[in-house]
Design a protein around this motif. Structure first.
Motif, PDB file in Angstrom:
ATOM      1  N   CYS A 143     -46.736   7.812 -17.336  1.00 51.06           N
ATOM      2  CA  CYS A 143     -46.153   6.611 -16.730  1.00 51.06           C
ATOM      3  C   CYS A 143     -47.248   5.723 -16.166  1.00 51.06           C
ATOM      4  CB  CYS A 143     -45.180   7.008 -15.611  1.00 51.06           C
ATOM      5  SG  CYS A 143     -44.362   5.546 -14.930  1.00 51.06           S
ATOM      6  N   CYS A 186     -43.962   4.653  -8.512  1.00 50.15           N
ATOM      7  CA  CYS A 186     -42.809   4.627  -7.596  1.00 50.15           C
ATOM      8  C   CYS A 186     -43.003   5.782  -6.615  1.00 50.15           C
ATOM      9  CB  CYS A 186     -41.503   4.817  -8.351  1.00 50.15           C
ATOM     10  SG  CYS A 186     -41.289   3.636  -9.687  1.00 50.15           S
ATOM     11  N   CYS A 216     -41.211   9.311  -6.979  1.00 51.49           N
ATOM     12  CA  CYS A 216     -41.178   9.999  -8.267  1.00 51.49           C
ATOM     13  C   CYS A 216     -42.457  10.793  -8.518  1.00 51.49           C
ATOM     14  CB  CYS A 216     -40.988   8.949  -9.366  1.00 51.49           C
ATOM     15  SG  CYS A 216     -41.021   9.641 -11.025  1.00 51.49           S
ATOM     16  N   ARG A 260     -45.299   9.370 -11.060  1.00 55.10           N
ATOM     17  CA  ARG A 260     -46.001   8.108 -10.781  1.00 55.10           C
ATOM     18  C   ARG A 260     -47.461   8.183 -11.253  1.00 55.10           C
ATOM     19  NH1 ARG A 260     -46.323  10.983  -5.906  1.00 55.10           N
ATOM     20  NH2 ARG A 260     -48.470  10.791  -5.166  1.00 55.10           N
TER      21      ARG A 260
END
Ligand code: SF4
Length: 434
Positions: free
Chosen positions: A88, A92, A95, A98
């Motif tokens: 990713c 965030c 999460c 991230r």
């Protein structure tokens, strides 16, 4: 394109003074025949943490359960995610995937492993498959179109009723491409409808700034707005839609619930989707790398409130073609209660890491293929020979967050005890209006 009516929703959320049991009974009597008004919804949310909350919650759940039965019968449609990659580029705080989580191992599975897991889920009777990845350009641009075509071509009876995907917000052209490859719909949660809270919790990558048609992150772009209007673009591309706010992220929870309802109503009335609009109920759990845990404090007693919010969503949208979607981000008891009172859509068996179902799914494949995949997985883990149990544990460490896990059959039995059965794949429900 959708815009949040911030002032209007803030005024409604801040005007709530709480509600008495008598007032609740009166409003719920009306709610048998019409959706809850925003002011009423806000008053019910204002009852959380008051001395009468348990009693108010009980009458709300009762009312919602009777509407649920009238609207959907006693059945529920199932979806399971197949996580393809946990890479990713966004960040965030809530999460484990991230971008700045250096402790998180990263894994992307190939088409064959996706295919084996999807077949495993479909053969169990799960109806819808959701292909999931973090905000990873290679996943969305290169892998997802191929996977959608491949899964779409699986011969009946193993074909999914709906093929959905969940990744970063995309442009209309990109949604058109995925629709042409066989996608039926998109899963997209806004996380929060408060732009300041969004920007506090989401600090980099496509989710913070949005992307262009060439998958480039937009310099100084408004990621909040780009995500907020993703459903409009997806609807124009012919995709089915979903909305959702992460319960407990915004301390003004009423604002986010009001906004979710407002957004859902806008999408239903603007696009009149044939398939029910999915109302998600995301929340977050512990992540698998506790030493790099940046999660914000959970502001709600989510176990206590989960079914209450599911009921409120249904009561506020009872006139529309929607499916409230409780998932196993909460315990089985809270999850099943939410399905019983409001949820026409749910997840039974769920793993939130790439390859999460693989060990079980491999039991269904030919020994030769199984051996090749096991050898490849050993290659992935530095040629370390590991047992099936150790492999499950290793794969679980890639999960986005810890999840309640039950085999599909166990969850289905628990639903049956609660009087809820699964819809048959060939018997998709058409929903009468309340
Ligand atoms: S919630 Fe999605 S975008 Fe945000 S860090 Fe996790 S995977 Fe990435």
């Amino acid at each position: 394109m959708y815009q949040v009516p911030v002032d209007e929703l803030r005024t409604t959320s801040s005007a709530a003074v709480g509600i008495t049991l008598k007032e609740a009974a009166y409003i719920l009597d009306q709610a048998q025949h019409r959706p809850l008004l925003p002011t009423e919804l806000s008053e019910f949310i204002g009852a959380i943490n008051t001395p009468d909350f348990e009693k108010i919650k009980a009458v709300v759940l009762d009312c919602s359960a009777s509407i649920r039965t009238r609207k959907y019968g006693r059945s529920v449609t199932t979806l399971s995610p197949v996580e393809v990659t946990n890479r990713c580029a966004s960040n965030c705080d809530f999460c484990g995937w991230r971008a700045d989580n250096t402790q998180m191992g990263r894994l992307t599975i190939d088409e064959e492993i996706v295919d084996i897991q999807a077949r495993y889920l479909l053969e169990k009777g799960i109806e819808d498959i959701e292909l999931v990845g973090g905000d990873d350009i290679r996943f969305v641009r290169d892998a997802l179109p191929v996977l959608l075509r491949r899964l779409r071509s699986l011969a009946p009876p193993t074909s999914a009723r709906q093929l959905l995907f969940c990744t970063m917000a995309l442009t209309e052209t990109q949604y058109q491409t995925l629709a042409a490859c066989g996608a039926d719909g998109m899963i997209m949660w806004q996380e929060t409808y408060d732009e300041a809270v969004y920007n506090q919790n989401i600090s980099r990558g496509p989710k913070a700034y949005g992307i262009d048609d060439d998958f480039r992150i937009v310099k100084n772009g408004n990621g909040f707005l780009f995500r907020l209007q993703s459903q409009d673009r997806a609807a124009r591309a012919g995709l089915n839609l979903s909305v959702g706010a992460m319960l407990g992220l915004n301390k003004d929870v009423a604002f986010d619930v009001l906004a979710t309802v407002h957004h859902a109503r806008y999408l239903c009335t603007t696009y009149a989707p044939v398939r029910p609009l999915i109302i998600g109920m995301p929340t977050w759990n512990k992540i698998t790398t506790p030493e790099t845990d940046n999660r914000p404090e959970q502001l709600l007693d989510i176990e206590e409130c989960f079914s209450f919010f599911a009921a409120l969503y249904l009561l506020a949208l009872s006139d529309l073609n929607v499916w409230v979607f409780p998932t196993c981000r909460v315990s089985m008891a809270s999850h099943i209660e939410a399905v019983k009172v409001a949820g026409a859509y749910t997840s039974t068996e769920v793993r939130t890491g790439p390859g999460g179902y693989l060990v079980n799914a491999l039991r269904n494949v030919e020994p030769k293929v199984r051996q090749t995949i096991i050898d490849n997985m050993h290659g992935e883990f530095g040629n370390e020979k590991i047992s099936a149990n150790a492999l499950v544990k290793r794969l679980d460490s890639f999960e986005q967050f810890q999840h309640y896990y039950y085999p599909h059959e166990e969850f289905t039995r628990a639903l049956a005890v609660a009087g809820i059965s699964l819809t048959r794949r060939d018997g998709a429900v058409e929903l009468p209006a309340v």
